[in-house]
Structures are given as structure tokens and as C-alpha cells.
Design a protein around this motif. Structure first.
Motif, PDB file in Angstrom:
ATOM      1  N   LEU A 280      16.510  41.680  30.781  1.00 22.04           N
ATOM      2  CA  LEU A 280      15.293  40.960  30.414  1.00 22.04           C
ATOM      3  C   LEU A 280      15.596  39.726  29.561  1.00 22.04           C
ATOM      4  CD1 LEU A 280      12.844  43.891  29.586  1.00 22.04           C
ATOM      5  CD2 LEU A 280      12.680  42.309  31.524  1.00 22.04           C
ATOM      6  N   LEU A 281      16.493  39.850  28.617  1.00 27.24           N
ATOM      7  CA  LEU A 281      16.828  38.706  27.770  1.00 27.24           C
ATOM      8  C   LEU A 281      17.475  37.587  28.588  1.00 27.24           C
ATOM      9  CD1 LEU A 281      18.131  40.594  24.619  1.00 27.24           C
ATOM     10  CD2 LEU A 281      16.082  39.153  24.743  1.00 27.24           C
ATOM     11  N   HIS A 282      18.382  37.944  29.480  1.00 28.99           N
ATOM     12  CA  HIS A 282      19.005  36.955  30.358  1.00 28.99           C
ATOM     13  C   HIS A 282      17.953  36.283  31.225  1.00 28.99           C
ATOM     14  CE1 HIS A 282      22.379  36.087  33.559  1.00 28.99           C
ATOM     15  NE2 HIS A 282      21.591  35.062  33.358  1.00 28.99           N
ATOM     16  N   ASN A 283      17.094  37.083  31.806  1.00 29.67           N
ATOM     17  CA  ASN A 283      16.089  36.561  32.718  1.00 29.67           C
ATOM     18  C   ASN A 283      15.106  35.629  32.009  1.00 29.67           C
ATOM     19  OD1 ASN A 283      14.937  36.565  35.428  1.00 29.67           O
ATOM     20  ND2 ASN A 283      13.238  37.719  34.554  1.00 29.67           N
ATOM     21  N   LYS A 284      14.668  36.025  30.824  1.00 35.32           N
ATOM     22  CA  LYS A 284      13.714  35.192  30.081  1.00 35.32           C
ATOM     23  C   LYS A 284      14.323  33.850  29.715  1.00 35.32           C
ATOM     24  CE  LYS A 284      10.152  36.182  28.867  1.00 35.32           C
ATOM     25  NZ  LYS A 284       8.823  35.914  29.496  1.00 35.32           N
ATOM     26  N   ARG A 285      15.572  33.848  29.261  1.00 38.53           N
ATOM     27  CA  ARG A 285      16.224  32.582  28.915  1.00 38.53           C
ATOM     28  C   ARG A 285      16.369  31.698  30.156  1.00 38.53           C
ATOM     29  NH1 ARG A 285      19.119  29.973  25.138  1.00 38.53           N
ATOM     30  NH2 ARG A 285      18.977  31.687  23.636  1.00 38.53           N
ATOM     31  N   ASN A 286      16.813  32.278  31.254  1.00 38.30           N
ATOM     32  CA  ASN A 286      17.006  31.488  32.469  1.00 38.30           C
ATOM     33  C   ASN A 286      15.697  30.884  32.956  1.00 38.30           C
ATOM     34  OD1 ASN A 286      18.525  30.626  34.955  1.00 38.30           O
ATOM     35  ND2 ASN A 286      17.089  32.038  35.910  1.00 38.30           N
ATOM     36  N   GLN A 287      14.650  31.696  33.041  1.00 37.79           N
ATOM     37  CA  GLN A 287      13.380  31.194  33.560  1.00 37.79           C
ATOM     38  C   GLN A 287      12.746  30.185  32.605  1.00 37.79           C
ATOM     39  OE1 GLN A 287      10.782  34.307  34.943  1.00 37.79           O
ATOM     40  NE2 GLN A 287      12.345  35.219  36.250  1.00 37.79           N
ATOM     41  N   SER A 288      12.902  30.379  31.317  1.00 35.74           N
ATOM     42  CA  SER A 288      12.372  29.406  30.356  1.00 35.74           C
ATOM     43  C   SER A 288      13.107  28.084  30.462  1.00 35.74           C
ATOM     44  CB  SER A 288      12.486  29.964  28.933  1.00 35.74           C
ATOM     45  OG  SER A 288      11.721  31.139  28.785  1.00 35.74           O
ATOM     46  N   LEU A 364      23.601  42.559  47.867  1.00 33.96           N
ATOM     47  CA  LEU A 364      23.247  41.229  48.345  1.00 33.96           C
ATOM     48  C   LEU A 364      22.382  40.516  47.318  1.00 33.96           C
ATOM     49  CD1 LEU A 364      22.226  42.059  52.042  1.00 33.96           C
ATOM     50  CD2 LEU A 364      24.419  41.159  51.239  1.00 33.96           C
ATOM     51  N   ARG A 365      22.536  39.198  47.287  1.00 32.49           N
ATOM     52  CA  ARG A 365      21.675  38.363  46.445  1.00 32.49           C
ATOM     53  C   ARG A 365      21.556  36.988  47.088  1.00 32.49           C
ATOM     54  NH1 ARG A 365      22.973  34.500  42.474  1.00 32.49           N
ATOM     55  NH2 ARG A 365      21.099  33.869  41.339  1.00 32.49           N
ATOM     56  N   GLY A 366      20.353  36.420  47.034  1.00 39.88           N
ATOM     57  CA  GLY A 366      20.147  35.057  47.494  1.00 39.88           C
ATOM     58  C   GLY A 366      20.575  34.068  46.429  1.00 39.88           C
ATOM     59  N   ALA A 367      21.245  33.000  46.838  1.00 37.34           N
ATOM     60  CA  ALA A 367      21.775  32.025  45.875  1.00 37.34           C
ATOM     61  C   ALA A 367      20.666  31.309  45.105  1.00 37.34           C
ATOM     62  CB  ALA A 367      22.668  31.017  46.592  1.00 37.34           C
ATOM     63  N   ALA A 368      19.457  31.279  45.645  1.00 36.49           N
ATOM     64  CA  ALA A 368      18.339  30.610  44.977  1.00 36.49           C
ATOM     65  C   ALA A 368      17.490  31.567  44.140  1.00 36.49           C
ATOM     66  CB  ALA A 368      17.451  29.909  46.009  1.00 36.49           C
ATOM     67  N   ASP A 369      17.934  32.782  43.981  1.00 37.73           N
ATOM     68  CA  ASP A 369      17.181  33.820  43.286  1.00 37.73           C
ATOM     69  C   ASP A 369      17.226  33.586  41.773  1.00 37.73           C
ATOM     70  OD1 ASP A 369      16.102  36.147  42.256  1.00 37.73           O
ATOM     71  OD2 ASP A 369      17.325  37.493  43.486  1.00 37.73           O
ATOM     72  N   TYR A 370      16.057  33.367  41.151  1.00 34.82           N
ATOM     73  CA  TYR A 370      16.009  33.192  39.701  1.00 34.82           C
ATOM     74  C   TYR A 370      15.436  34.437  39.009  1.00 34.82           C
ATOM     75  CZ  TYR A 370      11.033  32.025  40.404  1.00 34.82           C
ATOM     76  OH  TYR A 370       9.702  32.051  40.762  1.00 34.82           O
ATOM     77  N   ILE A 371      15.407  35.556  39.742  1.00 31.21           N
ATOM     78  CA  ILE A 371      14.916  36.813  39.180  1.00 31.21           C
ATOM     79  C   ILE A 371      16.041  37.827  39.045  1.00 31.21           C
ATOM     80  CG2 ILE A 371      13.349  38.762  39.617  1.00 31.21           C
ATOM     81  CD1 ILE A 371      11.438  36.746  40.897  1.00 31.21           C
ATOM     82  N   SER A 372      17.065  37.712  39.898  1.00 27.70           N
ATOM     83  CA  SER A 372      18.250  38.563  39.751  1.00 27.70           C
ATOM     84  C   SER A 372      19.477  37.672  39.651  1.00 27.70           C
ATOM     85  CB  SER A 372      18.381  39.532  40.933  1.00 27.70           C
ATOM     86  OG  SER A 372      18.864  38.864  42.083  1.00 27.70           O
ATOM     87  N   TYR A 373      20.613  38.274  39.270  1.00 24.00           N
ATOM     88  CA  TYR A 373      21.778  37.462  38.931  1.00 24.00           C
ATOM     89  C   TYR A 373      23.058  38.058  39.511  1.00 24.00           C
ATOM     90  CZ  TYR A 373      18.168  35.598  36.067  1.00 24.00           C
ATOM     91  OH  TYR A 373      16.974  35.047  35.683  1.00 24.00           O
ATOM     92  N   SER A 374      23.982  37.169  39.841  1.00 21.66           N
ATOM     93  CA  SER A 374      25.239  37.612  40.448  1.00 21.66           C
ATOM     94  C   SER A 374      26.017  38.542  39.518  1.00 21.66           C
ATOM     95  CB  SER A 374      26.094  36.397  40.826  1.00 21.66           C
ATOM     96  OG  SER A 374      25.500  35.672  41.895  1.00 21.66           O
ATOM     97  N   GLU A 375      25.870  38.358  38.202  1.00 21.52           N
ATOM     98  CA  GLU A 375      26.566  39.232  37.259  1.00 21.52           C
ATOM     99  C   GLU A 375      26.236  40.699  37.505  1.00 21.52           C
ATOM    100  OE1 GLU A 375      24.981  36.436  36.586  1.00 21.52           O
ATOM    101  OE2 GLU A 375      25.620  35.528  34.686  1.00 21.52           O
TER     102      GLU A 375
END
Length: 444
Positions: A280-288, A364-375
């Protein structure tokens, strides 16, 4: 703390007439709807924001037969005033096929009353598969199962794929919308010889039991387990070739479902494998950052977010208790399901769950996905491969985001999230099917 889940001691998979008697089809109201806001109130000259706006009426539905029209505002159901969308949907859940109800409407400033006779929700149909509507019992909940069997199967035994949807309270039983991503995926799997299983969440679609918004993660996981265990016993299912596809949080639940129900392999799409707070912390920072928030404000936000998440998810306080201490944190405590669901997610030791399984995994992950992360995808693969070398791999797919929209990168995906009907990219389905075919050929 590692969560464990207990499968209900007994359950039955029902089909045909028995299913209809045990878990009937829900009433087919047949309207698209929207909650009221300031803009809608001004546009339609409404006295207040009580009610719902009808934005569309389905063909052959109860609403069409009763004469409802787009732009009607439903203000009352029988003698009960309509407050908002959730309350209206809850009112409709009480009606069964054949029941009648009077809707009080505002149309062009005039009050009208329309009597609805509720018809049954139609069944899903496809030239590529037959559909069996059934049910499983888990705890106090009776859950709708939908099994598709390919029309042209290669043999008497058919491989099966459990489809686990993402987070949130919505039905995966959508016979009137064949172009939804779920239906597109199921259609492709069927054309390639795979049976599929869906289990609707409690309180959604035909499923009966506690409301979805009150259910926790254990309850949802137990429903998928019960459905998969029952489907695996069907005489035409190839029990040696049963798979799970977990989309978004479905990938979090997949290893929990597979703990007691053996599967040949698991495919995850855009999932998470770190602790929930980390994610959640990673996601919030990225989306902000993508949204252009100033960096100093992001840091302030992250400090507040870390504090409230600790209270809610680690200390197990209620949202009300958290807001009493941090009254300006309301926007940070909005989740698509009950807060206890999120607390149980935080309690999961996903690394332990994945390494206990000895099954093949495709992340699998889409390269344009801003909700999940390759990590997260790489961590999942590393965990599996350390315990079971060579069992897992990660593949990053270009030009697609979390919701299967065609996008080149995260900023474009964010822009397209506000666009009506953005183009989709379903190339990933071919990747899944090739992997399923390859995995079926490998010895267990």
C-alpha cells in the motif's frame, strides 16, 4: 501470524433442476444506474439527492416491461424511500422472480408510479461452451458456481481453470455483457479446450448469505476452495489438470485456495506478494507521483498513511478508532471491501504460502500497470524457485495495464482510466493458454 482456512465439512455442487431449486436465478430488474450528485441534481432540477438515476434500460427486462426510461429518477420502492445506490441494490435483493413492486419515479419533474413484475435473470450462452449453474455451501453462505464446458473437447476428460477475480463487491455472472474482460478470457479458454469455474462472492449475483461488504478474506477464500474442491470431483473433469488463474488479489488468494485442493499450476496477473502495508505504501507513493502531487506533500501523506495503516492493519483498530486519532485520514481508509478483509490480508505470510506449494507458477504483469509492480512478481517467483527450483517464472507483457487496457506506460494508463471504453489488449490470454498447454504436458 499465518492464516489458515478450514474447508466446510460438507458441500454439494448442484446443477440443472436441483440447482434451480436450491439457488434460484436472481430477479432481472434490467437498469443501468448512477448515484445522484450535485451536477445531476442541478441538471434534472431535483429537490434533493435522494434516489438513483436510471442511465439505461435493458432489453426484455422487468424495467423495460414496466415502462422505465433512461433519465428517470427512482425515488421510492414500494413504501421505502431510496437513499443511494448501495441501499437501492439492497432493496432489490429481497425480490424473487414473480414478485411485484411499485417504483415511484421523477420524470421531467413529474411523479409517476410504475409496477414491476420481476422476471428471472437470463442464462449465459456461447457457441463455444455449455454453462452449468450450480451452488456450493460454505459456512452460512450459499454461493453461485458457474462452470463452462467446452463444446468441442479433445477427450472425455477436460482440464479445468478456476477464475479468481479481483478485489471488490461485484458479480462475475454477466450474461448480458459478453465483451467484459472476464467473459473474453473464459471464451478464449473454452475455444482452446479448457473448462472454467467461477464462484460468485457472498451476496453478489445469485449468491446468498452475508453481504459482500461485510465478508472477510477468510470467507471469500473458503468459497473458492469449496467451489474448486466440488468441481474437481465432476466425472468429466481431468483432476490431474486443474489450474487457478488469479487476477489482482486473486493471485494473493490462489496459493491459499490451492493449499487443500491440489492444482497442476497457478497463473497470477498483476498481484502482490509483499505484506499488505508494504504494498500500500509503495502504491500510494507511485500513484501520487503519477498524479503530479508535490514531493513534499507526498512525504507528508506517506507519514500519515503509515501511521493509520499501522493502527488499522497491525493494531486491528476499527476505522472509527483510527479516525478519532487522525480525523483528516478519511480518504486514506477507503477500501473496496470490509476493513477486516484488509486486516486479514496484512496477517498473511504469502512467502510461506507460496513456498509450501509444489506447483508450477506463471506470474504475469502488464508493463503499463500502475496498480501492481514487478517487484512483487519477481519476489513471488524467487520464493517459489528457492523452495522448488525451476517451478516459477515471471513475464512482463508490453502495452497493457492492470485492467487489460492497451497502454504504453503508467502515465498513459492513468490518463485512459478516465476515458470511456478504452481499447483493450488481450494478447496476454494467448500467453496463458500456451503456458497451460505446456504445463499439461509436463509430469507432476
Amino acid at each position: 501470524m499465518n492464516l489458515t482456512f478450514t474447508l466446510a465439512a460438507s458441500f454439494a455442487l448442484l446443477s440443472g433442476t436441483a440447482a434451480a431449486q436450491t439457488l434460484p436465478r436472481r430477479a432481472f430488474v434490467g437498469i443501468n444506474l448512477q448515484g445522484l450528485n450535485d451536477s445531476i441534481q442541478r441538471r434534472y432540477h431535483l429537490p434533493d439527492q435522494r434516489g438513483i438515476l436510471v442511465t439505461g434500460v435493458r432489453e426484455q427486462s422487468s424495467a423495460q416491461a414496466a415502462g422505465l426510461l433512461p433519465n428517470d429518477v427512482v425515488r421510492q420502492v414500494d413504501k421505502t424511500p431510496v437513499q443511494d445506490v448501495p441501499q437501492f441494490v439492497g432493496l432489490l435483493k429481497q425480490f424473487k422472480t414473480g414478485d411485484q413492486s411499485t417504483f415511484t419515479l421523477l420524470r421531467n419533474g413529474k411523479t409517476l408510479r410504475k409496477k414491476l413484475t420481476f422476471t428471472a435473470f437470463p442464462a449465459e450462452r456461447s457457441p463455444h461452451y455449455t454453462v452449468e449453474y450450480g451452488a456450493v455451501q460454505h459456512a452460512q453462505n450459499r454461493l453461485r458456481t458457474i462452470i463452462t464446458r467446452p463444446t468441442h473437447a479433445a477427450g472425455p476428460k477436460v482440464p479445468l481453470v478456476l477464475f479468481i477475480q479481483g478485489v471488490g463487491c461485484y458479480s462475475i455472472d454477466n450474461p448480458l455483457t459478453p465483451d467484459t474482460p472476464e467473459r473474453r478470457i473464459i471464451d478464449s479458454l473454452s475455444r482452446h479446450g479448457y473448462a472454467t469455474l467461477r464462484v460468485d462472492k457472498t451476496g453478489m449475483g445469485d449468491s446468498q448469505g452475508i453481504p459482500c461488504l461485510q465478508a472477510d478474506l477468510r470467507t471469500e477464500t473458503g468459497g473458492y476452495r469449496a467451489g474448486l474442491a466440488a468441481a474437481r470431483q465432476l466425472p468429466w473433469v481431468d483432476a490431474d489438470n486443474v489450474f487457478i488463474t488469479g487476477f489482482s488479489i486473486g493471485g494473493v488468494l490462489a496459493p491459499l485456495v490451492a493449499e487443500d485442493v491440489p492444482v497442476k499450476g497457478i497463473v497470477t496477473w498483476g498481484t502482490a506478494s509483499r505484506s499488505f502495508i508494504e504494498y500500500l505504501l509503495h502504491n500510494k507513493r507511485n500513484q501520487s507521483t503519477l498524479a503530479g502531487m508535490p514531493y513534499d506533500k507526498i512525504n507528508e501523506q506517506q507519514q500519515l498513511y503509515a501511521a493509520v495503516l499501522h493502527l488499522l492493519l497491525t493494531e486491528k483498530q476499527t476505522p472509527e478508532q483510527v479516525l478519532a486519532r487522525y480525523p483528516n485520514a478519511g480518504d486514506l481508509l477507503r477500501f473496496p471491501q470490509h476493513y477486516s478483509y484488509m486486516q486479514q490480508w496484512q496477517d498473511l505470510n504469502l512467502a510461506a504460502a507460496w513456498q509450501r506449494l509444489n506447483t508450477r507458477v506463471l506470474a504475469l504483469r502488464g508493463a503499463a500497470d500502475y496498480i501492481s509492480y514487478s517487484e512483487d512478481q519477481q519476489l513471488l517467483v524467487d520464493v517459489v524457485n528457492r523452495a522448488h527450483p525451476g517451478q516459477a517464472r515471471f513475464q512482463l507483457l508490453p502495452d497493457v495495464d492492470h485492467g487489460f487496457t492497451r497502454a504504453r506506460d503508467m502515465p498513459e494508463s492513468l490518463r485512459l482510466s478516465e476515458a470511456p471504453n478504452p481499447a483493450k489488449n488481450f494478447d496476454f490470454v494467448n500467453v496463458i493458454i500456451r503456458w497451460l498447454d505446456e504445463t499439461r504436458q509436463q509430469k507432476s
